[in-house]
Design a protein around this motif. Structure first.
Motif, PDB file in Angstrom:
ATOM      1  N   ALA A 298       0.841  -1.194   0.000  1.00 56.22           N
ATOM      2  CA  ALA A 298       0.000   0.000   0.000  1.00 56.22           C
ATOM      3  C   ALA A 298       0.874   1.241   0.000  1.00 56.22           C
ATOM      4  CB  ALA A 298      -0.916   0.020   1.224  1.00 56.22           C
ATOM      5  N   PHE A 299       0.365   2.315  -0.611  1.00 58.63           N
ATOM      6  CA  PHE A 299       1.028   3.615  -0.538  1.00 58.63           C
ATOM      7  C   PHE A 299      -0.023   4.663  -0.221  1.00 58.63           C
ATOM      8  CE2 PHE A 299       3.003   7.567  -1.654  1.00 58.63           C
ATOM      9  CZ  PHE A 299       4.344   7.377  -1.358  1.00 58.63           C
ATOM     10  N   ASN A 300       0.224   5.443   0.842  1.00 53.19           N
ATOM     11  CA  ASN A 300      -0.715   6.471   1.292  1.00 53.19           C
ATOM     12  C   ASN A 300      -0.241   7.857   0.894  1.00 53.19           C
ATOM     13  OD1 ASN A 300      -2.163   4.479   2.544  1.00 53.19           O
ATOM     14  ND2 ASN A 300      -1.803   5.176   4.632  1.00 53.19           N
ATOM     15  N   PHE A 301      -1.117   8.595   0.222  1.00 47.94           N
ATOM     16  CA  PHE A 301      -0.878  10.003  -0.078  1.00 47.94           C
ATOM     17  C   PHE A 301      -1.707  10.842   0.893  1.00 47.94           C
ATOM     18  CE2 PHE A 301      -0.595   7.669  -4.057  1.00 47.94           C
ATOM     19  CZ  PHE A 301       0.565   8.157  -4.640  1.00 47.94           C
ATOM     20  N   GLY A 302      -1.073  11.839   1.499  1.00 44.18           N
ATOM     21  CA  GLY A 302      -1.808  12.771   2.332  1.00 44.18           C
ATOM     22  C   GLY A 302      -2.397  13.891   1.488  1.00 44.18           C
ATOM     23  N   GLN A 303      -2.651  15.008   2.105  1.00 46.66           N
ATOM     24  CA  GLN A 303      -3.242  16.133   1.389  1.00 46.66           C
ATOM     25  C   GLN A 303      -2.243  16.756   0.422  1.00 46.66           C
ATOM     26  OE1 GLN A 303      -4.631  17.907   5.302  1.00 46.66           O
ATOM     27  NE2 GLN A 303      -6.329  18.546   3.999  1.00 46.66           N
ATOM     28  N   PHE A 304      -2.779  17.469  -0.546  1.00 47.65           N
ATOM     29  CA  PHE A 304      -1.973  18.234  -1.493  1.00 47.65           C
ATOM     30  C   PHE A 304      -2.270  19.706  -1.271  1.00 47.65           C
ATOM     31  CE2 PHE A 304      -2.268  14.068  -3.298  1.00 47.65           C
ATOM     32  CZ  PHE A 304      -1.085  13.864  -3.990  1.00 47.65           C
ATOM     33  N   LYS A 305      -1.224  20.519  -1.193  1.00 51.29           N
ATOM     34  CA  LYS A 305      -1.361  21.964  -1.022  1.00 51.29           C
ATOM     35  C   LYS A 305      -0.823  22.651  -2.267  1.00 51.29           C
ATOM     36  CE  LYS A 305      -2.840  21.623   3.270  1.00 51.29           C
ATOM     37  NZ  LYS A 305      -4.241  21.947   3.618  1.00 51.29           N
ATOM     38  N   ASP A 306      -1.679  23.419  -2.937  1.00 54.23           N
ATOM     39  CA  ASP A 306      -1.286  24.073  -4.193  1.00 54.23           C
ATOM     40  C   ASP A 306      -0.710  23.058  -5.162  1.00 54.23           C
ATOM     41  OD1 ASP A 306      -2.028  26.628  -3.199  1.00 54.23           O
ATOM     42  OD2 ASP A 306      -0.101  26.796  -2.180  1.00 54.23           O
ATOM     43  N   ASP A 307      -1.369  21.906  -5.231  1.00 55.56           N
ATOM     44  CA  ASP A 307      -1.010  20.817  -6.132  1.00 55.56           C
ATOM     45  C   ASP A 307       0.324  20.163  -5.798  1.00 55.56           C
ATOM     46  OD1 ASP A 307      -3.366  21.156  -7.569  1.00 55.56           O
ATOM     47  OD2 ASP A 307      -2.459  22.581  -8.958  1.00 55.56           O
ATOM     48  N   LYS A 308       0.818  20.388  -4.589  1.00 61.57           N
ATOM     49  CA  LYS A 308       2.060  19.777  -4.140  1.00 61.57           C
ATOM     50  C   LYS A 308       1.771  18.864  -2.952  1.00 61.57           C
ATOM     51  CE  LYS A 308       4.791  21.983  -7.008  1.00 61.57           C
ATOM     52  NZ  LYS A 308       5.537  21.261  -8.065  1.00 61.57           N
ATOM     53  N   ALA A 309       2.376  17.685  -2.971  1.00 65.13           N
ATOM     54  CA  ALA A 309       2.185  16.742  -1.871  1.00 65.13           C
ATOM     55  C   ALA A 309       2.848  17.257  -0.604  1.00 65.13           C
ATOM     56  CB  ALA A 309       2.766  15.385  -2.239  1.00 65.13           C
ATOM     57  N   ILE A 310       2.277  16.923   0.548  1.00 64.21           N
ATOM     58  CA  ILE A 310       2.854  17.350   1.831  1.00 64.21           C
ATOM     59  C   ILE A 310       3.900  16.352   2.311  1.00 64.21           C
ATOM     60  CG2 ILE A 310       0.759  18.587   2.495  1.00 64.21           C
ATOM     61  CD1 ILE A 310       0.092  16.204   4.337  1.00 64.21           C
TER      62      ILE A 310
END
Length: 341
Positions: free
Chosen positions: A104-116
Protein backbone atom coordinates in the motif's frame (compact mmCIF):
# COMPACT_ATOMS: atom_id res chain seq x y z
CA UNK A 1 -23.71 -8.41 -12.79
CA UNK A 2 -26.19 -8.80 -9.96
CA UNK A 3 -25.36 -7.17 -6.66
CA UNK A 4 -27.14 -6.73 -3.34
CA UNK A 5 -26.01 -3.09 -3.22
CA UNK A 6 -27.92 -0.23 -4.78
CA UNK A 7 -26.47 1.63 -7.76
CA UNK A 8 -27.29 5.34 -7.55
CA UNK A 9 -26.69 7.95 -10.25
CA UNK A 10 -25.61 11.23 -8.62
CA UNK A 11 -25.08 13.27 -11.79
CA UNK A 12 -28.33 15.22 -11.33
CA UNK A 13 -29.54 14.44 -7.82
CA UNK A 14 -33.22 14.65 -7.01
CA UNK A 15 -35.34 13.97 -3.94
CA UNK A 16 -35.45 10.35 -5.08
CA UNK A 17 -31.64 10.27 -5.21
CA UNK A 18 -31.49 11.58 -1.64
CA UNK A 19 -33.93 8.94 -0.43
CA UNK A 20 -32.11 6.07 -2.17
CA UNK A 21 -28.76 7.18 -0.78
CA UNK A 22 -30.19 7.49 2.71
CA UNK A 23 -31.77 4.04 2.53
CA UNK A 24 -28.46 2.49 1.47
CA UNK A 25 -26.41 4.39 4.06
CA UNK A 26 -28.80 3.56 6.90
CA UNK A 27 -29.08 -0.16 6.09
CA UNK A 28 -26.10 -1.79 4.36
CA UNK A 29 -23.74 1.17 4.83
CA UNK A 30 -22.42 0.51 1.30
CA UNK A 31 -23.61 1.67 -2.12
CA UNK A 32 -22.38 2.06 -5.69
CA UNK A 33 -22.44 5.48 -7.30
CA UNK A 34 -22.31 6.31 -10.98
CA UNK A 35 -22.59 9.62 -12.74
CA UNK A 36 -19.45 10.85 -11.00
CA UNK A 37 -17.14 13.34 -12.71
CA UNK A 38 -14.35 10.76 -13.05
CA UNK A 39 -13.46 9.78 -16.59
CA UNK A 40 -12.33 6.29 -17.47
CA UNK A 41 -8.97 7.55 -18.77
CA UNK A 42 -7.99 9.35 -15.56
CA UNK A 43 -8.89 6.37 -13.37
CA UNK A 44 -6.93 4.04 -15.65
CA UNK A 45 -3.95 6.40 -15.47
CA UNK A 46 -3.97 6.23 -11.68
CA UNK A 47 -4.03 2.43 -11.87
CA UNK A 48 -1.10 2.56 -14.29
CA UNK A 49 0.94 4.71 -11.88
CA UNK A 50 0.09 2.35 -9.05
CA UNK A 51 1.25 -0.70 -10.98
CA UNK A 52 4.46 1.04 -12.01
CA UNK A 53 5.29 1.98 -8.43
CA UNK A 54 4.61 -1.43 -6.91
CA UNK A 55 6.79 -3.07 -9.57
CA UNK A 56 9.82 -1.19 -8.21
CA UNK A 57 12.45 -3.02 -6.11
CA UNK A 58 11.65 -3.37 -2.43
CA UNK A 59 14.54 -1.16 -1.24
CA UNK A 60 13.35 1.73 -3.42
CA UNK A 61 9.81 1.51 -2.06
CA UNK A 62 11.00 1.16 1.51
CA UNK A 63 12.78 4.52 1.19
CA UNK A 64 9.29 5.98 1.50
CA UNK A 65 8.15 3.73 4.38
CA UNK A 66 4.98 4.73 6.18
CA UNK A 67 5.38 7.10 9.11
CA UNK A 68 3.37 7.97 12.19
CA UNK A 69 1.68 10.57 10.01
CA UNK A 70 0.14 7.62 8.11
CA UNK A 71 1.88 8.64 4.86
CA UNK A 72 4.00 6.50 2.59
CA UNK A 73 4.63 2.86 1.78
CA UNK A 74 3.23 0.12 3.99
CA UNK A 75 4.49 -3.43 4.30
CA UNK A 76 3.60 -6.67 6.10
CA UNK A 77 3.03 -6.85 9.87
CA UNK A 78 2.70 -3.08 10.12
CA UNK A 79 -1.10 -2.84 10.01
CA UNK A 80 -3.60 -4.85 12.04
CA UNK A 81 -7.05 -3.98 10.74
CA UNK A 82 -8.77 -6.76 12.65
CA UNK A 83 -7.93 -6.38 16.38
CA UNK A 84 -8.57 -10.10 16.91
CA UNK A 85 -5.58 -10.93 14.71
CA UNK A 86 -2.20 -11.34 16.38
CA UNK A 87 -0.19 -10.61 13.24
CA UNK A 88 -0.50 -7.81 10.78
CA UNK A 89 -2.35 -8.05 7.53
CA UNK A 90 -0.10 -9.43 4.79
CA UNK A 91 1.39 -6.24 3.39
CA UNK A 92 4.83 -7.21 2.13
CA UNK A 93 7.24 -8.41 4.79
CA UNK A 94 9.95 -5.92 5.73
CA UNK A 95 12.53 -8.00 3.96
CA UNK A 96 13.09 -9.55 0.55
CA UNK A 97 11.45 -12.38 -1.27
CA UNK A 98 7.83 -11.92 -0.22
CA UNK A 99 5.62 -12.38 -3.25
CA UNK A 100 2.17 -13.15 -1.88
CA UNK A 101 1.65 -10.23 0.47
CA UNK A 102 -0.07 -6.89 0.03
CA UNK A 103 1.42 -3.48 -0.58
CA UNK A 104 0.00 0.00 0.00
CA UNK A 105 1.03 3.61 -0.54
CA UNK A 106 -0.72 6.47 1.29
CA UNK A 107 -0.88 10.00 -0.08
CA UNK A 108 -1.81 12.77 2.33
CA UNK A 109 -3.24 16.13 1.39
CA UNK A 110 -1.97 18.23 -1.49
CA UNK A 111 -1.36 21.96 -1.02
CA UNK A 112 -1.29 24.07 -4.19
CA UNK A 113 -1.01 20.82 -6.13
CA UNK A 114 2.06 19.78 -4.14
CA UNK A 115 2.18 16.74 -1.87
CA UNK A 116 2.85 17.35 1.83
CA UNK A 117 5.23 14.35 1.82
CA UNK A 118 8.23 13.18 -0.21
CA UNK A 119 7.14 11.28 -3.31
CA UNK A 120 9.06 8.59 -5.20
CA UNK A 121 9.99 9.51 -8.80
CA UNK A 122 7.15 7.37 -10.20
CA UNK A 123 4.66 9.67 -8.50
CA UNK A 124 6.52 13.00 -8.42
CA UNK A 125 6.46 13.17 -12.23
CA UNK A 126 2.65 13.15 -12.06
CA UNK A 127 2.16 15.19 -8.90
CA UNK A 128 -0.43 17.51 -10.45
CA UNK A 129 -2.46 14.57 -11.78
CA UNK A 130 -2.41 12.92 -8.36
CA UNK A 131 -3.45 16.19 -6.71
CA UNK A 132 -6.33 16.62 -9.16
CA UNK A 133 -7.50 13.05 -8.60
CA UNK A 134 -7.37 13.45 -4.81
CA UNK A 135 -9.30 16.74 -4.96
CA UNK A 136 -11.95 15.18 -7.17
CA UNK A 137 -12.33 12.33 -4.68
CA UNK A 138 -12.86 14.86 -1.91
CA UNK A 139 -15.38 16.84 -3.96
CA UNK A 140 -17.32 13.62 -4.67
CA UNK A 141 -17.45 12.84 -0.95
CA UNK A 142 -18.65 16.36 -0.17
CA UNK A 143 -21.44 16.02 -2.74
CA UNK A 144 -22.56 12.79 -1.08
CA UNK A 145 -22.27 14.34 2.38
CA UNK A 146 -24.52 17.20 1.28
CA UNK A 147 -27.14 14.72 0.06
CA UNK A 148 -27.01 12.85 3.37
CA UNK A 149 -27.36 16.12 5.30
CA UNK A 150 -30.54 16.80 3.31
CA UNK A 151 -31.75 13.28 4.07
CA UNK A 152 -31.17 13.85 7.79
CA UNK A 153 -33.25 17.05 7.57
CA UNK A 154 -30.66 19.24 9.26
CA UNK A 155 -32.10 22.68 9.96
CA UNK A 156 -30.91 25.23 7.34
CA UNK A 157 -30.35 27.71 10.15
CA UNK A 158 -27.77 25.30 11.63
CA UNK A 159 -25.96 24.54 8.39
CA UNK A 160 -28.49 22.54 6.44
CA UNK A 161 -27.15 20.68 3.41
CA UNK A 162 -23.59 21.88 4.09
CA UNK A 163 -23.43 20.81 7.74
CA UNK A 164 -21.09 17.91 6.94
CA UNK A 165 -19.20 19.32 3.98
CA UNK A 166 -18.41 22.57 5.82
CA UNK A 167 -16.50 20.40 8.29
CA UNK A 168 -14.49 18.84 5.44
CA UNK A 169 -12.77 21.97 4.15
CA UNK A 170 -9.70 21.04 2.07
CA UNK A 171 -7.96 24.20 3.24
CA UNK A 172 -7.70 22.71 6.73
CA UNK A 173 -5.51 19.84 7.87
CA UNK A 174 -7.24 16.47 8.05
CA UNK A 175 -6.60 12.76 8.05
CA UNK A 176 -7.90 12.29 4.50
CA UNK A 177 -5.82 9.74 2.59
CA UNK A 178 -5.62 8.54 -1.00
CA UNK A 179 -4.33 4.95 -0.89
CA UNK A 180 -3.04 2.78 -3.73
CA UNK A 181 -3.24 -0.95 -2.97
CA UNK A 182 -1.68 -4.01 -4.56
CA UNK A 183 -2.61 -7.57 -3.60
CA UNK A 184 -0.33 -10.02 -5.44
CA UNK A 185 -1.96 -13.27 -6.47
CA UNK A 186 -1.25 -16.60 -4.82
CA UNK A 187 -1.69 -19.33 -7.41
CA UNK A 188 -3.25 -22.01 -5.27
CA UNK A 189 -6.65 -23.57 -4.78
CA UNK A 190 -6.07 -23.63 -1.03
CA UNK A 191 -6.02 -19.90 -0.43
CA UNK A 192 -9.74 -19.16 -0.66
CA UNK A 193 -9.85 -18.89 3.14
CA UNK A 194 -6.91 -16.49 3.40
CA UNK A 195 -7.94 -13.03 4.56
CA UNK A 196 -5.95 -10.45 2.65
CA UNK A 197 -7.17 -7.51 4.75
CA UNK A 198 -8.79 -8.22 8.12
CA UNK A 199 -12.34 -7.43 9.10
CA UNK A 200 -12.64 -3.76 10.05
CA UNK A 201 -14.59 -0.55 9.73
CA UNK A 202 -13.03 2.59 8.25
CA UNK A 203 -11.92 5.42 10.50
CA UNK A 204 -13.16 8.58 8.80
CA UNK A 205 -16.44 9.89 7.41
CA UNK A 206 -16.76 8.15 4.08
CA UNK A 207 -14.67 5.96 1.77
CA UNK A 208 -14.51 5.68 -2.02
CA UNK A 209 -13.24 2.44 -3.59
CA UNK A 210 -12.10 2.11 -7.20
CA UNK A 211 -11.73 -1.52 -8.30
CA UNK A 212 -11.27 -3.31 -11.60
CA UNK A 213 -13.32 -6.05 -13.25
CA UNK A 214 -11.91 -9.48 -12.59
CA UNK A 215 -9.97 -8.23 -9.55
CA UNK A 216 -12.65 -8.50 -6.89
CA UNK A 217 -12.07 -9.35 -3.24
CA UNK A 218 -14.06 -6.89 -1.14
CA UNK A 219 -16.58 -8.53 1.17
CA UNK A 220 -19.07 -6.74 3.42
CA UNK A 221 -20.62 -8.14 6.60
CA UNK A 222 -24.20 -7.16 5.98
CA UNK A 223 -25.79 -5.37 8.96
CA UNK A 224 -29.08 -6.82 7.73
CA UNK A 225 -28.27 -10.53 7.30
CA UNK A 226 -24.97 -10.74 9.25
CA UNK A 227 -23.51 -12.66 6.31
CA UNK A 228 -20.44 -11.88 4.21
CA UNK A 229 -21.36 -10.67 0.73
CA UNK A 230 -18.98 -10.19 -2.19
CA UNK A 231 -18.90 -6.77 -3.87
CA UNK A 232 -18.21 -7.16 -7.60
CA UNK A 233 -16.63 -4.57 -9.87
CA UNK A 234 -19.39 -3.29 -12.16
CA UNK A 235 -19.03 -2.23 -15.77
CA UNK A 236 -19.11 1.42 -16.79
CA UNK A 237 -22.21 2.64 -18.58
CA UNK A 238 -20.09 3.81 -21.54
CA UNK A 239 -16.46 3.87 -22.69
CA UNK A 240 -15.74 7.35 -21.34
CA UNK A 241 -17.22 6.99 -17.88
CA UNK A 242 -15.61 5.61 -14.77
CA UNK A 243 -17.16 2.31 -13.60
CA UNK A 244 -19.48 2.64 -10.59
CA UNK A 245 -17.53 3.54 -7.45
CA UNK A 246 -18.12 1.68 -4.20
CA UNK A 247 -18.92 4.07 -1.34
CA UNK A 248 -19.15 3.18 2.32
CA UNK A 249 -20.05 5.03 5.49
CA UNK A 250 -17.18 5.16 7.99
CA UNK A 251 -16.98 5.43 11.77
CA UNK A 252 -17.02 9.19 12.28
CA UNK A 253 -20.13 9.69 10.18
CA UNK A 254 -21.77 6.86 12.07
CA UNK A 255 -20.82 8.48 15.41
CA UNK A 256 -22.17 11.82 14.27
CA UNK A 257 -25.51 10.26 13.38
CA UNK A 258 -25.83 8.01 16.45
CA UNK A 259 -25.49 5.00 14.13
CA UNK A 260 -28.41 6.05 11.94
CA UNK A 261 -25.83 5.81 9.14
CA UNK A 262 -24.09 2.43 9.26
CA UNK A 263 -20.34 1.90 9.29
CA UNK A 264 -20.31 -1.71 8.10
CA UNK A 265 -17.54 -4.23 8.74
CA UNK A 266 -15.68 -5.33 5.61
CA UNK A 267 -12.58 -7.28 4.57
CA UNK A 268 -10.64 -8.43 1.51
CA UNK A 269 -10.79 -12.13 0.67
CA UNK A 270 -10.09 -13.37 -2.84
CA UNK A 271 -12.83 -15.44 -4.48
CA UNK A 272 -11.85 -19.00 -5.32
CA UNK A 273 -11.67 -18.41 -9.08
CA UNK A 274 -9.08 -15.65 -8.53
CA UNK A 275 -7.00 -17.88 -6.28
CA UNK A 276 -6.98 -20.56 -8.96
CA UNK A 277 -6.30 -18.24 -11.89
CA UNK A 278 -3.59 -16.22 -10.17
CA UNK A 279 -5.06 -12.75 -10.76
CA UNK A 280 -3.44 -9.81 -8.98
CA UNK A 281 -5.67 -7.18 -7.42
CA UNK A 282 -5.07 -3.45 -7.68
CA UNK A 283 -7.47 -1.03 -6.02
CA UNK A 284 -7.55 2.63 -5.03
CA UNK A 285 -9.23 4.00 -1.94
CA UNK A 286 -9.98 7.52 -0.77
CA UNK A 287 -10.55 7.83 2.97
CA UNK A 288 -12.39 11.09 3.57
CA UNK A 289 -11.95 12.66 7.02
CA UNK A 290 -13.25 15.87 8.61
CA UNK A 291 -10.85 18.69 9.46
CA UNK A 292 -8.65 17.67 12.39
CA UNK A 293 -10.23 20.04 14.92
CA UNK A 294 -13.82 19.05 14.07
CA UNK A 295 -15.73 18.02 17.17
CA UNK A 296 -17.64 14.78 16.74
CA UNK A 297 -20.75 16.25 18.29
CA UNK A 298 -24.27 14.98 17.56
CA UNK A 299 -25.79 15.96 14.25
CA UNK A 300 -28.62 18.50 14.74
CA UNK A 301 -31.07 16.23 12.97
CA UNK A 302 -34.65 15.52 14.01
CA UNK A 303 -34.12 11.93 12.84
CA UNK A 304 -31.23 11.51 15.30
CA UNK A 305 -33.10 13.27 18.11
CA UNK A 306 -36.16 11.09 17.59
CA UNK A 307 -34.24 7.91 18.44
CA UNK A 308 -34.55 8.29 22.19
CA UNK A 309 -34.97 11.98 22.92
CA UNK A 310 -31.35 12.20 24.02
CA UNK A 311 -29.61 13.34 20.88
CA UNK A 312 -27.10 15.33 22.91
CA UNK A 313 -25.72 12.04 24.25
CA UNK A 314 -25.69 10.22 20.92
CA UNK A 315 -21.95 10.40 20.32
CA UNK A 316 -21.08 9.20 23.81
CA UNK A 317 -23.38 6.22 23.33
CA UNK A 318 -21.26 5.22 20.34
CA UNK A 319 -18.19 4.92 22.51
CA UNK A 320 -16.57 8.35 22.28
CA UNK A 321 -17.05 11.43 24.47
CA UNK A 322 -17.15 14.00 21.65
CA UNK A 323 -13.58 13.55 20.48
CA UNK A 324 -12.15 15.69 17.74
CA UNK A 325 -11.65 14.02 14.37
CA UNK A 326 -7.89 14.05 14.90
CA UNK A 327 -8.13 12.44 18.34
CA UNK A 328 -10.36 9.69 17.00
CA UNK A 329 -7.99 8.95 14.12
CA UNK A 330 -4.92 8.81 16.39
CA UNK A 331 -6.64 6.24 18.60
CA UNK A 332 -7.51 4.03 15.66
CA UNK A 333 -4.05 4.28 14.09
CA UNK A 334 -2.36 3.48 17.39
CA UNK A 335 -4.35 0.25 17.51
CA UNK A 336 -3.74 -0.61 13.85
CA UNK A 337 0.01 -0.04 13.47
CA UNK A 338 3.24 -1.01 15.14
CA UNK A 339 5.84 1.71 14.64
CA UNK A 340 8.78 -0.46 15.60
CA UNK A 341 11.36 -0.69 12.86
Amino acid sequence: MDTVLSVIDISNPTAETVQKLYEAASTQGFVYIEGSEFASDEVNEMFRLSKEFFSQPYDEKQTYAISEANLGYSCMNREVLDPTEEQGDPKESCGRGANSTNRAFNFGQFKDDKAIQPLPPTFSRFEKDLADFSKKCHATCNKLLDLLAVALKIDPALGGAEWFSSRHDLKQASGSILRFLYYPAVRSSDDENEIRAGAHTDYGSMTLLFQRAGEEGLEVLSPITNEWIGIPALQAKDSKSCPPIVVNIADQLSFWSASVLKSAVHRVKFPLHQCRSGVDRYSMVYFCHPADDTLLEPVPSPIVRSLDGEGANAVAKNGDDALTASEHLKRRLAAAYSWKK
